[in-house]
Design a protein around this motif. Structure first.
Motif, short mmCIF file in Angstrom:
data_model
loop_
_atom_site.label_atom_id
_atom_site.label_comp_id
_atom_site.label_asym_id
_atom_site.label_seq_id
_atom_site.Cartn_x
_atom_site.Cartn_y
_atom_site.Cartn_z
N LEU A 39 0.82 -1.20 0.00
CA LEU A 39 0.00 0.00 0.00
C LEU A 39 0.86 1.26 0.00
O LEU A 39 0.60 2.21 -0.74
N ALA A 40 1.91 1.26 0.82
CA ALA A 40 2.77 2.44 0.92
C ALA A 40 3.44 2.75 -0.41
O ALA A 40 3.69 3.91 -0.74
N GLU A 61 11.89 -1.81 9.51
CA GLU A 61 12.33 -2.19 8.17
C GLU A 61 11.39 -1.62 7.12
O GLU A 61 11.83 -1.19 6.04
N LEU A 62 10.10 -1.60 7.42
CA LEU A 62 9.14 -1.03 6.47
C LEU A 62 9.44 0.44 6.23
O LEU A 62 9.41 0.93 5.10
N CYS A 63 9.76 1.16 7.29
CA CYS A 63 10.10 2.58 7.15
C CYS A 63 11.36 2.74 6.31
O CYS A 63 11.43 3.62 5.43
N ARG A 64 12.35 1.91 6.53
CA ARG A 64 13.59 1.98 5.74
C ARG A 64 13.29 1.73 4.25
O ARG A 64 13.86 2.39 3.38
N ARG A 67 11.73 4.82 2.79
CA ARG A 67 12.75 5.86 2.57
C ARG A 67 13.68 5.50 1.41
O ARG A 67 14.13 6.38 0.68
N ALA A 68 13.97 4.22 1.24
CA ALA A 68 14.84 3.79 0.14
C ALA A 68 14.22 4.12 -1.21
O ALA A 68 14.94 4.29 -2.20
N GLY A 69 12.91 4.21 -1.25
CA GLY A 69 12.22 4.61 -2.47
C GLY A 69 12.13 6.10 -2.64
O GLY A 69 11.36 6.60 -3.46
N GLU A 151 18.95 14.13 0.07
CA GLU A 151 17.70 13.43 0.36
C GLU A 151 17.33 13.65 1.83
O GLU A 151 18.09 13.31 2.73
N LEU A 152 16.16 14.23 2.05
CA LEU A 152 15.70 14.55 3.41
C LEU A 152 14.35 13.90 3.69
O LEU A 152 13.51 13.82 2.80
#
Length: 225
Positions: A39-40, A61-64, A67-69, A151-152
């Motif tokens: 979904l994210a 890990e989901l947050c990482r 952010r990797a995207g 990247e922020l």
């Protein structure tokens, strides 16, 4: 505002969704990290609310992965893990705020409001901030130092914007916490110091001219070396 809630406690997820929808937010709910990631990845959300201890892919890990995207969507961790180390881990994973269970719904709503603020209806302001070789574009949410793209996360961007708008002025930790997080709260961590360090690594570390400075015992200020 469209919000994604990733929470495996079904009753709590329903309670959060009901509270948010009562404030005119629209919500989707995922009960595990894999569904949350799917979904994210659509990029359709104004905010992600993530539990950390969830099946398949944990919230950190989901947050990482988000952010990797290169996603700048704000992330609020909502979890029972409440030690200082847990909170710092959340911020280092790319989270913008951290709320510990059990919590009061009114505090959750205040945090959500702060994270989803937009400039709609506000007086027109300068849409690009420049200082030395640093350029912050407020519409595109981009930052460049010279030719280098920085990247922020959403909260790092808000903090850098606040520092740039107040260049030359020494800002206390209390003032920064109030103005950038838009709420008078104590997370139990040195959140301002943590985010200043994040910004320094991205904005100053690889450049001779340092822009973010410390005034010992007083706070931080933004200016040329």
């Amino acid at each position: 505002m469209h919000i994604l809630i990733v929470e495996d406690e079904l009753k709590l997820a329903g309670l959060i969704r009901e509270a948010l929808e009562s404030q005119d937010y629209t919500c989707d709910v995922a009960n595990n990290g894999i569904d949350g990631k799917a979904l994210a990845s659509t990029g359709n959300y104004s905010l992600l609310i993530l539990d950390i201890v969830i099946p398949e892919i944990n919230g950190l890990e989901l947050c990482r992965l988000v952010r990797a995207g290169n996603s700048q969507v704000p992330v609020l961790f909502l979890t029972a893990l409440g030690t200082t180390e847990d909170k710092i881990a959340g911020f280092e994973a790319g989270g913008d705020d951290y709320l510990v269970k059990p919590f009061e719904l009114r505090e959750l709503l205040a945090r959500v409001k702060a994270l989803t603020r937009r400039n709609i209806g506000m007086p027109e302001m300068n849409r690009e901030l420049r200082f030395e070789d640093l350029v912050l574009n407020l519409d595109r949410k981009t930052a460049f130092r010279g030719k280098h793209n920085i990247e922020l996360t959403a909260k790092e961007f808000a903090l850098l914007e606040f520092l740039m708008r107040n260049k030359g002025r020494v800002l206390s930790r209390a003032v920064i916490a109030e103005k950038v997080w838009d709420i008078d709260f104590d997370t139990g961590t040195n959140i301002v110091d943590v985010y200043i360090n994040f910004l320094r690594k991205k904005v100053d570390r690889d450049f001779e001219n340092k822009l973010i400075h410390t005034r010992v015992g007083l706070g931080y200020y933004f200016d040329k070396s």
